[in-house]
Design a protein around this motif. Sequence first.
Motif, PDB file in Angstrom:
ATOM      1  N   PHE A 119     -22.427  33.296 -87.867  1.00 50.92           N
ATOM      2  CA  PHE A 119     -22.389  33.106 -86.416  1.00 50.92           C
ATOM      3  C   PHE A 119     -23.063  31.798 -86.029  1.00 50.92           C
ATOM      4  O   PHE A 119     -22.651  31.125 -85.080  1.00 50.92           O
ATOM      5  N   SER A 120     -24.097  31.434 -86.798  1.00 57.49           N
ATOM      6  CA  SER A 120     -24.815  30.187 -86.479  1.00 57.49           C
ATOM      7  C   SER A 120     -23.957  28.957 -86.737  1.00 57.49           C
ATOM      8  O   SER A 120     -24.291  27.859 -86.298  1.00 57.49           O
ATOM      9  N   ARG A 121     -22.827  29.144 -87.442  1.00 57.66           N
ATOM     10  CA  ARG A 121     -21.950  28.016 -87.723  1.00 57.66           C
ATOM     11  C   ARG A 121     -21.081  27.656 -86.514  1.00 57.66           C
ATOM     12  O   ARG A 121     -20.318  26.692 -86.570  1.00 57.66           O
ATOM     13  N   ARG A 122     -21.159  28.440 -85.446  1.00 62.17           N
ATOM     14  CA  ARG A 122     -20.393  28.118 -84.248  1.00 62.17           C
ATOM     15  C   ARG A 122     -20.941  26.847 -83.608  1.00 62.17           C
ATOM     16  O   ARG A 122     -22.084  26.449 -83.857  1.00 62.17           O
ATOM     17  N   ASP A 123     -20.147  26.213 -82.772  1.00 61.48           N
ATOM     18  CA  ASP A 123     -20.561  24.995 -82.071  1.00 61.48           C
ATOM     19  C   ASP A 123     -21.262  25.404 -80.773  1.00 61.48           C
ATOM     20  O   ASP A 123     -20.613  25.878 -79.835  1.00 61.48           O
ATOM     21  N   THR A 124     -22.574  25.259 -80.729  1.00 60.36           N
ATOM     22  CA  THR A 124     -23.347  25.705 -79.562  1.00 60.36           C
ATOM     23  C   THR A 124     -23.086  24.842 -78.332  1.00 60.36           C
ATOM     24  O   THR A 124     -23.406  25.254 -77.213  1.00 60.36           O
ATOM     25  N   SER A 125     -22.500  23.660 -78.517  1.00 58.24           N
ATOM     26  CA  SER A 125     -22.182  22.812 -77.361  1.00 58.24           C
ATOM     27  C   SER A 125     -20.923  23.276 -76.642  1.00 58.24           C
ATOM     28  O   SER A 125     -20.610  22.804 -75.548  1.00 58.24           O
ATOM     29  N   CYS A 126     -20.196  24.192 -77.272  1.00 57.77           N
ATOM     30  CA  CYS A 126     -18.964  24.741 -76.672  1.00 57.77           C
ATOM     31  C   CYS A 126     -19.270  26.148 -76.160  1.00 57.77           C
ATOM     32  O   CYS A 126     -19.758  27.001 -76.906  1.00 57.77           O
ATOM     33  N   HIS A 127     -18.970  26.397 -74.887  1.00 60.95           N
ATOM     34  CA  HIS A 127     -19.340  27.683 -74.298  1.00 60.95           C
ATOM     35  C   HIS A 127     -18.328  28.789 -74.585  1.00 60.95           C
ATOM     36  O   HIS A 127     -18.569  29.955 -74.274  1.00 60.95           O
ATOM     37  N   VAL A 182      -8.020  22.111 -91.647  1.00 58.61           N
ATOM     38  CA  VAL A 182      -9.441  22.144 -91.336  1.00 58.61           C
ATOM     39  C   VAL A 182      -9.623  21.486 -89.971  1.00 58.61           C
ATOM     40  O   VAL A 182      -8.933  20.519 -89.644  1.00 58.61           O
ATOM     41  N   ALA A 183     -10.520  22.035 -89.152  1.00 62.42           N
ATOM     42  CA  ALA A 183     -10.756  21.489 -87.804  1.00 62.42           C
ATOM     43  C   ALA A 183     -11.509  20.160 -87.915  1.00 62.42           C
ATOM     44  O   ALA A 183     -12.609  20.101 -88.457  1.00 62.42           O
ATOM     45  N   ARG A 184     -10.911  19.096 -87.385  1.00 65.86           N
ATOM     46  CA  ARG A 184     -11.555  17.771 -87.402  1.00 65.86           C
ATOM     47  C   ARG A 184     -12.653  17.687 -86.343  1.00 65.86           C
ATOM     48  O   ARG A 184     -13.578  16.890 -86.451  1.00 65.86           O
ATOM     49  N   LYS A 185     -12.495  18.477 -85.291  1.00 69.42           N
ATOM     50  CA  LYS A 185     -13.493  18.550 -84.231  1.00 69.42           C
ATOM     51  C   LYS A 185     -13.392  19.941 -83.623  1.00 69.42           C
ATOM     52  O   LYS A 185     -12.409  20.664 -83.850  1.00 69.42           O
ATOM     53  N   THR A 186     -14.396  20.347 -82.871  1.00 71.67           N
ATOM     54  CA  THR A 186     -14.332  21.642 -82.202  1.00 71.67           C
ATOM     55  C   THR A 186     -13.284  21.579 -81.095  1.00 71.67           C
ATOM     56  O   THR A 186     -13.265  20.638 -80.305  1.00 71.67           O
ATOM     57  N   PHE A 187     -12.420  22.579 -81.063  1.00 74.29           N
ATOM     58  CA  PHE A 187     -11.424  22.652 -79.989  1.00 74.29           C
ATOM     59  C   PHE A 187     -11.227  24.106 -79.592  1.00 74.29           C
ATOM     60  O   PHE A 187     -11.677  25.027 -80.283  1.00 74.29           O
ATOM     61  N   VAL A 188     -10.571  24.300 -78.465  1.00 72.34           N
ATOM     62  CA  VAL A 188     -10.368  25.647 -77.919  1.00 72.34           C
ATOM     63  C   VAL A 188      -8.907  26.024 -78.062  1.00 72.34           C
ATOM     64  O   VAL A 188      -8.009  25.245 -77.725  1.00 72.34           O
ATOM     65  N   LEU A 189      -8.658  27.218 -78.573  1.00 71.98           N
ATOM     66  CA  LEU A 189      -7.302  27.730 -78.742  1.00 71.98           C
ATOM     67  C   LEU A 189      -7.225  29.125 -78.145  1.00 71.98           C
ATOM     68  O   LEU A 189      -7.900  30.044 -78.615  1.00 71.98           O
ATOM     69  N   TYR A 221     -10.597  30.765 -77.391  1.00 69.10           N
ATOM     70  CA  TYR A 221     -11.606  30.861 -78.446  1.00 69.10           C
ATOM     71  C   TYR A 221     -11.910  29.471 -78.999  1.00 69.10           C
ATOM     72  O   TYR A 221     -11.016  28.628 -79.128  1.00 69.10           O
ATOM     73  N   GLN A 222     -13.172  29.260 -79.372  1.00 67.54           N
ATOM     74  CA  GLN A 222     -13.515  27.986 -79.992  1.00 67.54           C
ATOM     75  C   GLN A 222     -13.200  28.018 -81.483  1.00 67.54           C
ATOM     76  O   GLN A 222     -13.404  29.025 -82.164  1.00 67.54           O
ATOM     77  N   ILE A 223     -12.661  26.906 -81.982  1.00 69.36           N
ATOM     78  CA  ILE A 223     -12.470  26.698 -83.413  1.00 69.36           C
ATOM     79  C   ILE A 223     -13.461  25.601 -83.800  1.00 69.36           C
ATOM     80  O   ILE A 223     -13.251  24.426 -83.492  1.00 69.36           O
ATOM     81  N   PRO A 224     -14.599  25.947 -84.429  1.00 71.84           N
ATOM     82  CA  PRO A 224     -15.637  24.943 -84.686  1.00 71.84           C
ATOM     83  C   PRO A 224     -15.206  23.877 -85.694  1.00 71.84           C
ATOM     84  O   PRO A 224     -14.426  24.157 -86.618  1.00 71.84           O
ATOM     85  N   LYS A 225     -15.721  22.708 -85.515  1.00 78.66           N
ATOM     86  CA  LYS A 225     -15.489  21.615 -86.457  1.00 78.66           C
ATOM     87  C   LYS A 225     -15.898  22.035 -87.876  1.00 78.66           C
ATOM     88  O   LYS A 225     -16.945  22.643 -88.082  1.00 78.66           O
ATOM     89  N   GLY A 226     -15.043  21.722 -88.844  1.00 84.19           N
ATOM     90  CA  GLY A 226     -15.347  22.043 -90.237  1.00 84.19           C
ATOM     91  C   GLY A 226     -14.838  23.394 -90.704  1.00 84.19           C
ATOM     92  O   GLY A 226     -14.811  23.658 -91.907  1.00 84.19           O
ATOM     93  N   TRP A 227     -14.423  24.265 -89.762  1.00 81.03           N
ATOM     94  CA  TRP A 227     -13.875  25.554 -90.164  1.00 81.03           C
ATOM     95  C   TRP A 227     -12.440  25.368 -90.649  1.00 81.03           C
ATOM     96  O   TRP A 227     -11.698  24.530 -90.143  1.00 81.03           O
ATOM     97  N   ASN A 228     -12.057  26.179 -91.636  1.00 83.30           N
ATOM     98  CA  ASN A 228     -10.665  26.188 -92.067  1.00 83.30           C
ATOM     99  C   ASN A 228      -9.801  26.901 -91.024  1.00 83.30           C
ATOM    100  O   ASN A 228     -10.275  27.832 -90.353  1.00 83.30           O
ATOM    101  N   VAL A 229      -8.564  26.470 -90.928  1.00 79.96           N
ATOM    102  CA  VAL A 229      -7.595  27.111 -90.033  1.00 79.96           C
ATOM    103  C   VAL A 229      -6.355  27.432 -90.867  1.00 79.96           C
ATOM    104  O   VAL A 229      -5.756  26.532 -91.467  1.00 79.96           O
TER     105      VAL A 229
END
Length: 492
Positions: free
Chosen positions: A33-41, A371-378, A381-389
């Motif tokens: 859970f801590s791997r989420r992007d805290t800058s994204c609400h 792989v997510a190049r940056k955090t984005f919303v889909l 839901y947020q897809i954090p940077k660095g997560w596989n998709v």
Amino acid sequence: MELYTVVTSALCTLLLPLLLIITATKLWELYCFSRRDTSCHWPLPPGTMGLPFFGETLQMVLQRRKFLQLKRRKYGHIYKTHLFGTPTVRVLGADNVRHILLGEHRLVSVQWPASVRTILGSGCLSNLHDSQHKDMKKVIMQAFSREALENYVPVMEEEMKSAIDMWLQSGSCVLVYPAVKRLMFRIAMRLLLGFEPAQMDPTHEQPLVEAFEEMIRNLFSLPIDVPFSGLYRGLRARDIIHAKIEENIKEKLRQEPKSSCKDALQLLIDHSRKNGQPVDLQALKESATELLFGGHGTTASAATSLITFLALHKEVVQKVRQELESKGLLSNKPDEKKDLSIEILQQLTYTGCVLKETLRLSPPVPGGFRVARKTFVLNGYQIPKGWNVIYSIADTHDVAEIFPNKDEFDPDRFLTPFPEDSSRFSFIPFGGGVRSCVGKEFAKILLKIFIVELCRNCDWDLLNGPPTMKTGPIVYPVDNLPTIFKPFSSTC
């Protein structure tokens, strides 16, 4: 007192490991859970992350379809998990997949699991990025031009007739999946890597086919290279394949091309020589291995599914034969029988619909990795940077609203064009966007010829009825599809 001591000891023995497991699992979930992007609400997608380090890899590998079906029913079209050592978001559905496939270089970039990258190598097309990917794709696409495909048709037809004759003459059941794999392997070796028929006698061919099967079985494994691990076995099998391909590359380097129509490997060799640099033998072996993997594994899966669906739907076989007869392709008289060509194959509209419907219900490749190049919303839901998709092809077909009665095998549904906006990402057997399969036209021509040769030469029955399908990583029948083939004779 002694009883109390025994009971206390027993409880400690049982409870302590259990508490440790629960604690480790909770700490793992907190870490993930801590791997989420805290800058994204926006919240992370729903889902579970499985066991420490292993995540849910073991469940996915062992259960595959059941695991994915349970996830989809519980969490919907977007959910999180932890696979192959990396936090992962799996997406399905046309709208979600559209964002992923059109977001290449902007939101996501290709990144296969570490085991795939290690076995296939950094020099193959699937693992290249940006300008390197663009340049390599441009070179390989020359091997799939219309002129090249036209030259491939006679070889495809020759190999298929030879294989089908063997099936008919066997007099007993044929295990279709292994037989079709050998057929497609020979075709890929000849057309993509330029092997001569004399180089592919069964004594040398079978060990190579077996090595490929071992490599493919272990492509998706935990990234642990120790004796007897999946990755270890995959790498040993890969080395056998590389050794054979290296022989062919060195032979090509010694000789001038024998034909103006160059195979894909020859084109790659010529491209590597352009700048006057030494030939990168390792990169060529990796590219050739990838071409063989893509050129025979997926087509063998699709061809096996074609035999399955056509055996279960004899009325569809009759409609194919009617179309072949209308084009002069069913005559028993040699002087009336037309040769196959790209032009004639493109006129076989219904046959093309049979292929599309097969790929809709049973796409050989279940999905693709990014792989997510940056955090984005889909979709909230947020897809954090660095997560596989992972985008799912099979599930996207399954939930597509443009296909009524989606569980039925009905090629007629493709006779009427679908609206472009609604169908573009509802039917994606070859992926989409800039990473769509480079050999898709090769595969379409190959599989159309396969349908033609099957339907004008034989009838067949499945001995075990509809097969149970498994993914490993390509879709295949668990029982290898035992089938009886009988000659078909047209009255034309």
